[in-house]
Design an enzyme around this catalytic site. Structure first.
Site, mmCIF file in Angstrom:
data_model
loop_
_atom_site.group_PDB
_atom_site.id
_atom_site.type_symbol
_atom_site.label_atom_id
_atom_site.label_comp_id
_atom_site.label_asym_id
_atom_site.label_seq_id
_atom_site.Cartn_x
_atom_site.Cartn_y
_atom_site.Cartn_z
ATOM 1 N N HIS A 172 0.826 -1.212 0.000
ATOM 2 C CA HIS A 172 0.000 0.000 0.000
ATOM 3 C C HIS A 172 0.861 1.264 0.000
ATOM 4 C CE1 HIS A 172 -4.105 -1.710 0.342
ATOM 5 N NE2 HIS A 172 -3.411 -2.757 0.734
ATOM 6 N N GLY A 181 -7.321 -14.916 -7.121
ATOM 7 C CA GLY A 181 -7.800 -14.571 -5.774
ATOM 8 C C GLY A 181 -6.781 -14.802 -4.675
ATOM 9 N N GLY A 223 -3.929 -13.070 -4.370
ATOM 10 C CA GLY A 223 -3.078 -11.897 -4.162
ATOM 11 C C GLY A 223 -1.780 -12.004 -4.954
ATOM 12 N N SER A 260 -1.713 -11.405 -8.287
ATOM 13 C CA SER A 260 -1.895 -10.559 -9.472
ATOM 14 C C SER A 260 -2.182 -11.339 -10.743
ATOM 15 C CB SER A 260 -0.690 -9.640 -9.689
ATOM 16 O OG SER A 260 -0.636 -8.717 -8.671
ATOM 17 N N GLU A 275 -7.296 -0.977 -15.232
ATOM 18 C CA GLU A 275 -7.830 -1.500 -13.966
ATOM 19 C C GLU A 275 -8.628 -0.417 -13.225
ATOM 20 O OE1 GLU A 275 -5.787 -4.568 -12.625
ATOM 21 O OE2 GLU A 275 -6.667 -4.645 -10.640
ATOM 22 N N ASP A 305 1.716 -3.909 -9.463
ATOM 23 C CA ASP A 305 1.542 -5.257 -10.017
ATOM 24 C C ASP A 305 1.974 -5.314 -11.478
ATOM 25 O OD1 ASP A 305 0.390 -5.486 -7.545
ATOM 26 O OD2 ASP A 305 -1.669 -5.536 -8.280
ATOM 27 N N TYR A 329 -10.079 -1.711 0.194
ATOM 28 C CA TYR A 329 -8.906 -1.144 -0.473
ATOM 29 C C TYR A 329 -9.118 0.351 -0.692
ATOM 30 C CZ TYR A 329 -5.056 -0.757 -3.805
ATOM 31 O OH TYR A 329 -3.901 -0.390 -4.438
HETATM 32 C C1 GLA Z 1 -2.920 -4.575 -4.843
HETATM 33 C C2 GLA Z 1 -2.838 -3.432 -5.834
HETATM 34 C C3 GLA Z 1 -1.428 -2.819 -5.850
HETATM 35 C C4 GLA Z 1 -0.966 -2.478 -4.436
HETATM 36 C C5 GLA Z 1 -1.199 -3.654 -3.485
HETATM 37 C C6 GLA Z 1 -0.902 -3.299 -2.065
HETATM 38 O O1 GLA Z 1 -2.114 -5.633 -5.259
HETATM 39 O O2 GLA Z 1 -3.162 -3.881 -7.121
HETATM 40 O O3 GLA Z 1 -1.432 -1.689 -6.671
HETATM 41 O O4 GLA Z 1 -1.591 -1.311 -3.979
HETATM 42 O O5 GLA Z 1 -2.524 -4.139 -3.564
HETATM 43 O O6 GLA Z 1 0.449 -3.083 -1.883
#
Ligand code: GLA
Length: 387
Positions: A38, A127, A129, A131, A165, A177, A229
Site C-alpha cells: 500500500h 484470488g 493476491g 496478481s 484497472e 503489479d 482497499y
Molecule cells: C494490490 C494493488 C497494488 C498495491 C497492493 C498493495 O495488489 O493492485 O497496486 O496497492 O494491492 O500493496
C-alpha cells in the site's frame, strides 16, 4: 503445468475455437511483493518480483473492429466492438483484456487499433493476491503493443494496465503489479520508485543462500473493487492533505510526532503504516545488497505487524500463516498484496520447507480454516513474446 505446455495449448485452443492460427503467443507473470505494501499509490517504494506462474495469450488481429476473448477457465467467448468498451459494457475477467485495449487507445490513439481474437490460459492462482489480473493485462498489453505497432516501452505499458484497472475494471489500484509483471527478471526483485517509475533490479540471492520463498494461499478470497482497499486509499489521501504534502511518500518518521497532533487516531495509524513501510523497503534493499537475504526477516515481519495493527488489512488466516511459519523456521513472513485475504509469504531455509508446510497445514485444520495451498515460487522474467 509447465510454461511450455501452456504456450502450446493456447495456440491449439485458439485454432480450435476461432478456426485459424494465432499470429503469436505472448506471456506475462503474476507477482509477489517481497515488501512495500500500500505504498505504491502513495508515490512510495515497492520491492515485488515476477513469479514463475504465467498467463499465456494467443492473439491475432482482425480486419474489422470486433474484439473477442476466451479462456481455458470458462466456456464463454466474450465479444465487444472496439469503440464500445466502457466500464458498464464489460464484465468479469474480460474487463482486463478489453480494458487494456481501451487504455492503449487512450494513450497511443486509435489510428492503428483494429479488432482482435485472443485465447488465454494461466497458472497464476486467482484470488490469491498474486496478481492474476495484472498477468492477463500485461500479456495482452505486450501483444497489442506489438501488433498495433505502438512502440510503447514497458513502463508506459504498466501505466496502461493500471489505467485499465482503474477506469474499466473499477479497482483503484496502484502501479506495482503491472510494473513487476513487465519489468521482472530471473532471481531479481524490482525496486520501484512509484513516483518517478525509476526501477532497479535487485539480486535476491535466495537460491545461493539456501532459501526458498513459500506462498501460503489462505483461500480467503479478496477483491480490490470492494470497499476495504478504496477506504485505505482515501485515508492515505486525507492524511497527506492534512499534513500538507502531495503524497505520503513526502513524509518520513520525523513527521510522525507532528502527525499525532494533526490527525485523528485512525488516519494516524494508516499514515504510520505507509511512512514506516517506505522506510522498510529502503532498508530491505540496502540489506539485500550488503548482507543478503538471510538478514531481511525482521523487516518482513515488522511489515506484517504494521499491516495487521496499523493498516488493519490482515485476516486471522494470514496472521496464523505468518506466525506458524515463523515458529517453524521461516526467516521472515508477511501477508502479501492488497490484503483482506489472499496469500502470505514465508522466506524459508530449504531444510525447513516441509516442516513449515506441515505445521501451517495442521494449524489451519485445527482452527477449522480452509486447507491452504502452499508452494514455492521463484523470481522469473517479465512479460515477453513466446513465439
Ligand atoms: C494490490 C494493488 C497494488 C498495491 C497492493 C498493495 O495488489 O493492485 O497496486 O496497492 O494491492 O500493496
Amino acid at each position: 503445468m509447465t510454461s511450455d505446455l501452456t504456450e502450446v495449448s493456447v495456440h491449439t485452443h485458439f485454432e480450435n475455437l476461432y478456426g485459424y492460427e494465432p499470429t503469436g503467443v505472448w506471456s506475462a507473470p503474476g507477482r509477489v511483493n517481497l515488501i512495500g505494501e500500500h505504498t505504491d499509490y502513495n508515490d512510495g517504494f515497492v520491492l515485488p518480483f515476477a513469479i514463475n506462474r504465467r498467463t499465456f495469450a494467443a492473439v491475432a488481429l482482425r480486419t474489422d473492429t470486433v474484439c473477442r476473448v476466451a479462456s481455458s477457465f470458462e466456456q464463454t467467448v466474450h465479444e465487444i466492438d472496439l469503440a464500445g468498451i466502457t466500464r458498464e459494457s464489460v464484465s468479469d475477467w474480460a474487463a482486463y483484456p478489453f480494458g487494456v485495449a481501451w487504455a492503449l487507445q487512450q494513450v497511443a490513439g486509435s489510428e492503428n487499433a483494429t479488432g482482435f481474437d485472443i485465447f488465454i490460459d494461466s497458472d497464476v492462482p486467482v484470488g490469491a493476491g498474486l496478481s492474476s489480473s495484472a498477468a492477463i493485462e500485461c500479456a495482452v498489453a505486450v501483444a497489442l503493443n506489438e501488433l498495433w505497432n505502438l512502440e510503447l516501452d514497458h513502463r508506459a505499458l504498466a501505466r496502461v494496465g493500471q489505467h485499465a484497472e482503474n477506469a474499466i475494471v473499477g479497482a483503484p489500484t496502484g502501479i506495482m503489479d503491472q510494473s513487476a509483471s513487465l519489468l521482472g527478471e530471473t532471481d531479481h526483485g524490482v525496486f520501484l520508485d512509484c513516483r518517478s517509475l525509476e526501477a532497479e533490479v535487485v539480486d535476491l540471492g535466495f537460491a545461493r543462500e539456501g532459501l526458498e520463498l513459500l506462498i501460503i494461499d489462505t483461500k480467503v478470497a479478496h477483491r480490490h473493487a470492494d470497499g476495504g482497499y478504496a477506504s485505505r486509499r482515501a485515508a492515505c489521501e486525507l492524511g497527506a492533505q492534512t499534513m500538507g504534502v502531495a503524497a505520503l511518500r513526502d513524509l518520513n518518521a520525523d513527521a510522525l510526532p507532528n502527525a499525532t497532533e494533526l490527525l485523528d487516531p485512525l488516519t494516524l495509524a494508516r499514515v504510520r503504516h505507509v511512512v514506516t513501510e517506505n522506510q522498510r523497503v529502503l532498508e530491505t534493499v540496502a540489506v539485500l545488497r550488503t548482507q543478503g537475504p538471510r538478514f531481511i526477516g525482521e523487516l518482513m515481519h515488522a511489515s506484517h505487524v504494521s499491516m495487521r495493527d496499523d493498516f488493519e488489512i490482515s485476516v486471522d488466516e494470514l496472521d496464523t500463516a505468518v506466525e506458524t511459519a515463523m515458529r517453524h523456521g521461516a526467516i521472515g513472513a508477511r501477508m502479501t498484496g492488497g490484503g483482506f485475504g489472499g496469500a502470505a509469504i514465508a522466506l524459508t531455509p530449504v531444510e525447513k520447507i516441509s516442516e513449515v508446510t506441515l505445521a501451517v497445514t495442521a494449524e489451519f485444520a485445527l482452527l477449522g480454516y480452509a486447507k491452504p495451498d502452499i508452494f514455492v515460487v521463484s523470481a522469473a522474467p517479465g512479460a515477453h513474446r513466446e513465439e
